[in-house]
Design an enzyme around this catalytic site. Structure first.
Site, mmCIF file in Angstrom:
data_model
loop_
_atom_site.group_PDB
_atom_site.id
_atom_site.type_symbol
_atom_site.label_atom_id
_atom_site.label_comp_id
_atom_site.label_asym_id
_atom_site.label_seq_id
_atom_site.Cartn_x
_atom_site.Cartn_y
_atom_site.Cartn_z
ATOM 1 N N TRP A 1 -0.945 6.988 7.324
ATOM 2 C CA TRP A 1 -2.179 6.876 6.531
ATOM 3 C C TRP A 1 -3.339 6.458 7.425
ATOM 4 O O TRP A 1 -4.451 6.974 7.312
ATOM 5 C CB TRP A 1 -2.001 5.905 5.370
ATOM 6 C CG TRP A 1 -0.969 6.346 4.387
ATOM 7 C CD1 TRP A 1 0.164 5.680 4.033
ATOM 8 C CD2 TRP A 1 -0.957 7.565 3.619
ATOM 9 N NE1 TRP A 1 0.875 6.413 3.101
ATOM 10 C CE2 TRP A 1 0.213 7.557 2.840
ATOM 11 C CE3 TRP A 1 -1.823 8.665 3.528
ATOM 12 C CZ2 TRP A 1 0.541 8.612 1.966
ATOM 13 C CZ3 TRP A 1 -1.503 9.708 2.664
ATOM 14 C CH2 TRP A 1 -0.328 9.670 1.899
ATOM 15 N N ASP B 1 -7.829 -0.097 3.926
ATOM 16 C CA ASP B 1 -7.044 0.652 2.950
ATOM 17 C C ASP B 1 -5.995 -0.327 2.423
ATOM 18 O O ASP B 1 -5.093 -0.724 3.152
ATOM 19 C CB ASP B 1 -6.388 1.854 3.646
ATOM 20 C CG ASP B 1 -5.443 2.642 2.736
ATOM 21 O OD1 ASP B 1 -5.230 2.224 1.579
ATOM 22 O OD2 ASP B 1 -4.927 3.684 3.204
ATOM 23 N N LYS C 1 -0.081 2.570 -6.734
ATOM 24 C CA LYS C 1 0.971 1.734 -6.160
ATOM 25 C C LYS C 1 1.087 0.390 -6.899
ATOM 26 O O LYS C 1 2.179 -0.068 -7.164
ATOM 27 C CB LYS C 1 0.707 1.463 -4.671
ATOM 28 C CG LYS C 1 0.359 2.698 -3.841
ATOM 29 C CD LYS C 1 1.563 3.533 -3.463
ATOM 30 C CE LYS C 1 1.234 4.921 -2.948
ATOM 31 N NZ LYS C 1 0.340 5.016 -1.821
#
Ligand SMILES: *Cc1c(COP(=O)(O)O)cnc(C)c1O
Length: 355
Positions: free
Chosen positions: A99, A166, A190
């Site tokens: 990511w 993030d 999530k």
């Protein structure tokens, strides 16, 4: 059979949050209409957004001067919105996983990107610590929890430049010092909501500093000005996010989420370390509380598929590791009860007795 949901994302939500969402899908606030079929500008819906923003600020202790946005596009769209809005000349990135790398790739289209450090050579099993962040960057980007590899920055770093993070997979799992960041973002799926909503916390006076044209929808200022209502926001996921935020508050807030996360992670890592059949993949000091990755010990490697079957038959869901790491990954987000972690530990112990 009871299912224990260890999915990495979309992932477990508190049972009552799902029930409240189901109820609102049938009848929103006793209005006789579904939340699916009302205007996002309806007078009953505005309070949903307002309360979700207020709870975000309260639970994360967000200082004055920040906005909370609920957008579409996922964390992946933020990878490009971040440099669009904040990168004038140069930005620094810490490469701690796929990511992080994807975020860095997008930034390269907008200016100079410095990779301050990377753990790619070790399949991202640790978080680099010895590096310097150039003083002249517009921001330093980090990924606080590396969902795929099970490593996590569990404290806010000390650097002399504004940070952007993030926090897709560890938001609300620990208190954060928001004042160190000009932007914090993540996909909701999530730890907060079903897929479809992206949360963004942005420092208002960090906006408007780049000289390029920013397309309207990609400009954070548009959404700050529009209160996340410039266009139709993801209404249902925002509704669910509000229920999760209320749930977090009722449970005792972020400090309590952290206490539980530590308790659950400690239980499972203790078993991984004790059980001769399994080994953890992440460096101990960087172990994630949210995504716990482990593989079969080398001498039991052939039993990987057997353990997966054994655990699945006992109600474990979503424990297969990401294809790039292999083995197993037990995601233990906020909504994961301790009992489910114990059920997985019981499986590991029973399996050990059989061999
Ligand atoms: C899941 C995840 C993403 C991707 O999120 P999307 O909403 O699917 O774009 C990005 N970063 C991290 C840390 C993630 O866990």
């Amino acid at each position: 059979m009871k299912k224990h949901n260890f999915n990495a994302g979309p992932s477990i939500l508190p049972r009552e949050v799902i029930e409240q969402t189901a109820q609102a899908v049938l009848d929103f606030n006793g209005s006789g209409l579904s939340v699916l079929e009302i205007s996002h500008r309806a007078k009953d819906f505005q309070p949903v957004v307002d309360e979700a923003v207020a709870l975000f600020k309260e639970l994360l202790n967000i200082p004055e001067g920040y906005s909370v946005l609920f957008l579409g596009g996922g964390a992946s769209l933020e990878f490009c919105m971040i440099p669009f809005n904040f990168l004038e000349k140069k930005a620094a990135y810490l490469n701690t996983g796929v990511w992080a790398k994807k975020a860095m790739k997008e930034a390269k289209g907008f200016g100079e990107v410095v990779e301050v450090a990377s753990s790619a050579e070790a399949t991202y099993t640790y978080i680099p610590k010895d590096y310097t962040v150039p003083a002249d960057v517009d921001y330093f980007h980090i990924t606080t929890n590396n969902t795929i590899y099970g490593t996590e920055l569990k404290e806010d770093l000390d650097v002399n430049v504004p940070m952007i993070a993030d926090m897709s997979s560890d938001i609300f799992s620990r208190p954060i010092d928001v004042s160190k960041y000009i932007c914090i973002y993540g996909g909701g799926q999530k730890n907060l909501a079903p897929a479809g909503v992206t949360f963004v916390i942005v420092k208002n006076d960090a906006l408007g500093k780049v000289s390029r044209y920013i397309p309207t929808m990609l400009n954070y200022q548009t959404h700050v000005d529009g209160g996340s209502m410039f266009n139709t926001p993801p209404v249902l996921p925002i509704y669910t996010a509000l229920q999760t935020l209320r749930w977090i508050k009722a449970q005792g807030g972020v400090a309590e989420m952290e206490r539980r996360a530590i308790e659950k992670a400690d239980m499972l890592y203790a078993e991984i370390d004790r059980n001769k059949m399994f080994v953890g993949t992440a460096a101990k000091e960087d172990r994630s509380r949210m995504n716990i990755c482990f593989v079969m010990a080398p001498e039991y490697k052939d039993l990987e598929a057997d353990f997966l079957k054994f655990a699945t038959e006992r109600g474990m869901v979503g424990i297969k590791g990401h294809r790039s790491v292999g083995g197993f990954r037990a995601s233990c987000y906020n909504a994961m009860p301790k009992e489910s972690v114990q059920a997985l530990i019981d499986c590991m112990q029973e399996f050990e007795k059989l061999h």
